[in-house]
Design a protein around this motif. Sequence first.
Motif, short mmCIF file in Angstrom:
data_model
loop_
_atom_site.label_atom_id
_atom_site.label_comp_id
_atom_site.label_asym_id
_atom_site.label_seq_id
_atom_site.Cartn_x
_atom_site.Cartn_y
_atom_site.Cartn_z
N ALA A 1 0.83 -1.21 0.00
CA ALA A 1 0.00 0.00 0.00
C ALA A 1 0.87 1.25 0.00
CB ALA A 1 -0.93 -0.01 1.21
N ARG A 2 1.95 1.26 0.78
CA ARG A 2 2.85 2.42 0.80
C ARG A 2 3.54 2.60 -0.55
NH1 ARG A 2 4.09 0.52 5.95
NH2 ARG A 2 6.03 -0.39 5.22
N ALA A 3 3.96 1.49 -1.16
CA ALA A 3 4.62 1.57 -2.46
C ALA A 3 3.65 2.08 -3.52
CB ALA A 3 5.17 0.20 -2.87
N THR A 4 2.41 1.64 -3.46
CA THR A 4 1.40 2.10 -4.41
C THR A 4 1.15 3.60 -4.23
OG1 THR A 4 0.35 -0.06 -4.43
CG2 THR A 4 -0.98 1.79 -5.17
N GLY A 5 1.05 4.03 -2.99
CA GLY A 5 0.85 5.45 -2.73
C GLY A 5 2.02 6.30 -3.22
N ALA A 6 3.24 5.80 -3.01
CA ALA A 6 4.41 6.54 -3.47
C ALA A 6 4.45 6.60 -5.00
CB ALA A 6 5.68 5.88 -2.94
N ALA A 7 4.09 5.50 -5.65
CA ALA A 7 4.08 5.48 -7.12
C ALA A 7 3.03 6.44 -7.66
CB ALA A 7 3.81 4.06 -7.62
N ARG A 8 1.87 6.49 -7.02
CA ARG A 8 0.83 7.42 -7.46
C ARG A 8 1.29 8.87 -7.30
NH1 ARG A 8 -3.82 4.05 -4.91
NH2 ARG A 8 -4.51 2.87 -6.73
N GLU A 9 1.95 9.15 -6.18
CA GLU A 9 2.43 10.51 -5.94
C GLU A 9 3.47 10.92 -6.99
OE1 GLU A 9 2.99 14.25 -4.57
OE2 GLU A 9 1.40 12.87 -4.01
N ARG A 10 4.38 10.00 -7.31
CA ARG A 10 5.39 10.30 -8.33
C ARG A 10 4.74 10.50 -9.70
NH1 ARG A 10 10.48 11.71 -7.28
NH2 ARG A 10 11.00 10.80 -9.28
N ALA A 11 3.72 9.69 -10.00
CA ALA A 11 3.02 9.84 -11.28
C ALA A 11 2.30 11.18 -11.34
CB ALA A 11 2.03 8.69 -11.48
N ASP A 12 1.70 11.59 -10.23
CA ASP A 12 1.04 12.90 -10.19
C ASP A 12 2.05 14.03 -10.38
OD1 ASP A 12 -1.42 11.73 -9.80
OD2 ASP A 12 -1.44 12.03 -7.62
N GLN A 13 3.21 13.90 -9.74
CA GLN A 13 4.26 14.91 -9.91
C GLN A 13 4.72 14.98 -11.36
OE1 GLN A 13 7.36 13.78 -7.22
NE2 GLN A 13 6.39 14.71 -5.43
N ALA A 14 4.91 13.83 -11.97
CA ALA A 14 5.35 13.80 -13.37
C ALA A 14 4.30 14.42 -14.28
CB ALA A 14 5.64 12.36 -13.79
N GLN A 15 3.04 14.15 -13.99
CA GLN A 15 1.97 14.71 -14.81
C GLN A 15 1.91 16.23 -14.65
OE1 GLN A 15 -1.97 13.28 -13.84
NE2 GLN A 15 -2.65 13.57 -15.95
N ARG A 16 2.05 16.72 -13.43
CA ARG A 16 2.06 18.17 -13.21
C ARG A 16 3.24 18.82 -13.91
NH1 ARG A 16 0.52 16.58 -7.95
NH2 ARG A 16 2.65 16.83 -7.22
N TRP A 17 4.42 18.18 -13.86
CA TRP A 17 5.61 18.72 -14.51
C TRP A 17 5.39 18.77 -16.02
CZ3 TRP A 17 8.94 16.56 -18.11
CH2 TRP A 17 10.09 17.29 -18.37
#
Length: 92
Positions: free
Chosen positions: A33-49
């Motif tokens: 669950a923590r790994a999934t949350g971290a991956a989602r956060e990184r994907a959101d950051q990449a999308q915003r960038w």
Amino acid sequence: MNPSFTATNSEQAAAEAARQAERLADTASDTAARATGAARERADQAQRWAKSRWSDLQRSVEAQPYQSSAWALGIGFAAGLLVMGLLLGRRS
């Protein structure tokens, strides 16, 4: 040796093994669950960038359309030369 005593010990051992397996499964679930949350956060950051970079590019093209057209033409010409070089190189 008392058969009921041995059965009780094996039942306790099985119960302890089941508790350990459950704890390990809970730990693995939490880690996933923590790994999934971290991956989602990184994907959101990449999308915003990416959205930010696209907006910057769009503003730049709108501000300098002739220079942007010249760059696009030059990049297209260079890409064409590379593709033709690759295609002609294959025939030889």
